[in-house]
Design a protein around this motif. Structure first.
Motif, PDB file in Angstrom:
ATOM      1  N   MET A   1       0.811  -1.215   0.000  1.00 31.77           N
ATOM      2  CA  MET A   1       0.000   0.000   0.000  1.00 31.77           C
ATOM      3  C   MET A   1       0.848   1.270   0.000  1.00 31.77           C
ATOM      4  SD  MET A   1      -3.077  -1.011   2.652  1.00 31.77           S
ATOM      5  CE  MET A   1      -4.073   0.405   2.162  1.00 31.77           C
ATOM      6  N   ALA A   2       2.159   1.120   0.040  1.00 34.20           N
ATOM      7  CA  ALA A   2       3.049   2.281   0.095  1.00 34.20           C
ATOM      8  C   ALA A   2       2.880   3.154  -1.148  1.00 34.20           C
ATOM      9  CB  ALA A   2       4.489   1.820   0.224  1.00 34.20           C
ATOM     10  N   ARG A   3       3.033   4.446  -0.956  1.00 31.17           N
ATOM     11  CA  ARG A   3       2.988   5.409  -2.050  1.00 31.17           C
ATOM     12  C   ARG A   3       4.211   6.311  -1.970  1.00 31.17           C
ATOM     13  NH1 ARG A   3      -3.245   7.772  -1.973  1.00 31.17           N
ATOM     14  NH2 ARG A   3      -4.345   5.789  -2.283  1.00 31.17           N
ATOM     15  N   ARG A   4       4.668   6.742  -3.122  1.00 30.13           N
ATOM     16  CA  ARG A   4       5.791   7.668  -3.160  1.00 30.13           C
ATOM     17  C   ARG A   4       5.295   9.097  -3.001  1.00 30.13           C
ATOM     18  NH1 ARG A   4      10.375   5.685  -7.476  1.00 30.13           N
ATOM     19  NH2 ARG A   4      10.669   3.604  -6.600  1.00 30.13           N
ATOM     20  N   GLY A   5       6.052   9.881  -2.262  1.00 33.75           N
ATOM     21  CA  GLY A   5       5.679  11.267  -2.041  1.00 33.75           C
ATOM     22  C   GLY A   5       6.895  12.102  -1.689  1.00 33.75           C
ATOM     23  N   PHE A   6       6.636  13.285  -1.158  1.00 36.35           N
ATOM     24  CA  PHE A   6       7.705  14.225  -0.849  1.00 36.35           C
ATOM     25  C   PHE A   6       7.398  14.968   0.448  1.00 36.35           C
ATOM     26  CE2 PHE A   6       7.188  13.892  -5.409  1.00 36.35           C
ATOM     27  CZ  PHE A   6       8.485  13.677  -5.868  1.00 36.35           C
ATOM     28  N   GLN A   7       8.454  15.280   1.191  1.00 29.77           N
ATOM     29  CA  GLN A   7       8.357  16.290   2.228  1.00 29.77           C
ATOM     30  C   GLN A   7       8.870  17.585   1.634  1.00 29.77           C
ATOM     31  OE1 GLN A   7      10.114  14.366   5.964  1.00 29.77           O
ATOM     32  NE2 GLN A   7       8.290  15.425   6.696  1.00 29.77           N
TER      33      GLN A   7
ATOM     34  N   MET B   1       5.798   6.488   1.674  1.00 33.60           N
ATOM     35  CA  MET B   1       4.863   6.633   2.781  1.00 33.60           C
ATOM     36  C   MET B   1       3.905   5.446   2.875  1.00 33.60           C
ATOM     37  SD  MET B   1       3.814  10.647   2.350  1.00 33.60           S
ATOM     38  CE  MET B   1       5.048  11.916   2.100  1.00 33.60           C
ATOM     39  N   LEU B   2       3.636   5.026   4.095  1.00 30.63           N
ATOM     40  CA  LEU B   2       2.605   4.038   4.378  1.00 30.63           C
ATOM     41  C   LEU B   2       1.365   4.753   4.910  1.00 30.63           C
ATOM     42  CD1 LEU B   2       4.705   1.232   6.082  1.00 30.63           C
ATOM     43  CD2 LEU B   2       3.426   1.021   3.946  1.00 30.63           C
ATOM     44  N   PRO B   3       0.193   4.180   4.725  1.00 30.42           N
ATOM     45  CA  PRO B   3      -1.028   4.865   5.172  1.00 30.42           C
ATOM     46  C   PRO B   3      -1.189   4.878   6.679  1.00 30.42           C
ATOM     47  CG  PRO B   3      -1.562   2.678   4.333  1.00 30.42           C
ATOM     48  CD  PRO B   3      -0.102   2.913   4.027  1.00 30.42           C
TER      49      PRO B   3
END
Length: 265
Positions: free
Chosen positions: A28-34, A155-157
């Protein structure tokens, strides 16, 4: 939950949740940014920034609701983010301008707004080669322009974004999948609460339900804006502003379906 090292994510999940549930949760992980202010060797990522003027194509009207102009809160440069996001960004829209009402509008203007109306927020795309600087009309507020570095994270939910069919769990020990995640992953460092983020998962989704299964499919998290004293914005006690869009709308580049929600303690 965020991981700076994607390779460790699967190991942590299987160690804490077991082989099968761990693999299911890791999937369920998604790629993102801080989104952070550049320091040291880090430089601003493309044209990504918080505040400042909008970057709009000529002839684009400044968005408003009930005659009250909205304020520009952020600009994301999707061309600069596309390599890391891969298929999680199905359509590259160049620049994305994020608008929302200034929380410190004069009372007479603020009372004209309908915060339950979808038009209270707006995300307007613009082609970088055609975009021009557009300053906010009064009484919209113009925040200081702060270029940001988009730090790549996986990121994980949040536990509340996990539904019972997503992860196998022992029904004798847990009342649901959320109970399993909450009990076994609770102390994991790296939550994104209190920070500005793009894509991936929001820091908490109990009411956002980013993974909800509805007619429009799961929602995609576009932007999370935390309280920021330097910029001078906030949404109540420890408030955070979230922008989400249905997955099908994102794939079609239809940002008219973006929804914004401000949550606070």
């Amino acid at each position: 939950m965020r991981f700076d090292d994607p390779g460790s994510l699967n190991d942590v999940c299987t160690q804490r949740l077991g082989e099968r549930a761990g693999r299911q949760f890791a999937a369920m992980a998604r790629r993102g940014f801080q989104l952070i202010r550049p320091t040291g060797r880090a430089e601003a990522t493309g044209l990504c920034r918080l505040g400042g003027p909008a970057l709009l194509e000529p002839g684009t009207l400044w968005p408003e609701q009930n005659g009250v102009p909205l304020s520009l809160h952020a600009v994301l440069d999707t061309d600069a983010l596309a390599t890391w996001l891969g298929t999680e960004l199905p359509v590259r829209s160049g620049l994305l301008n994020f608008f929302y009402p200034d929380p410190d509008l004069p009372y007479e203007d603020y009372r004209r707004l309908d915060l339950s109306d979808s038009q209270v927020c707006r995300v307007i795309p613009a082609h970088p080669a055609q975009a021009v600087v557009v300053t906010a009309p009064r009484p919209a507020r113009s925040y200081p322009a702060v270029p940001v570095y988009a730090a790549e994270v996986t990121m994980l939910p949040d536990c509340w974004d996990v539904e019972d069919d997503d992860v196998e769990f022992d029904k004798d020990q847990h009342w649901g999948a959320a109970s399993l995640i909450l009990s076994e992953m609770e102390d994991l460092d790296g939550n994104t609460a209190g920070s500005h983020c793009a894509f991936g998962w929001p820091d908490t989704s109990y009411t956002l339900k980013v993974s909800s299964r509805d007619a429009d499919g799961p929602a995609v998290h576009l932007l999370q804006l935390a309280e920021d004293t330097e910029l001078g914005w906030g949404w109540g006690d420890a408030g955070t502003l979230y922008f989400t869009i249905p997955a099908e709308a994102l794939a079609a580049g239809d940002y008219r379906q973006v929804v914004a929600q401000a949550l606070c303690c």
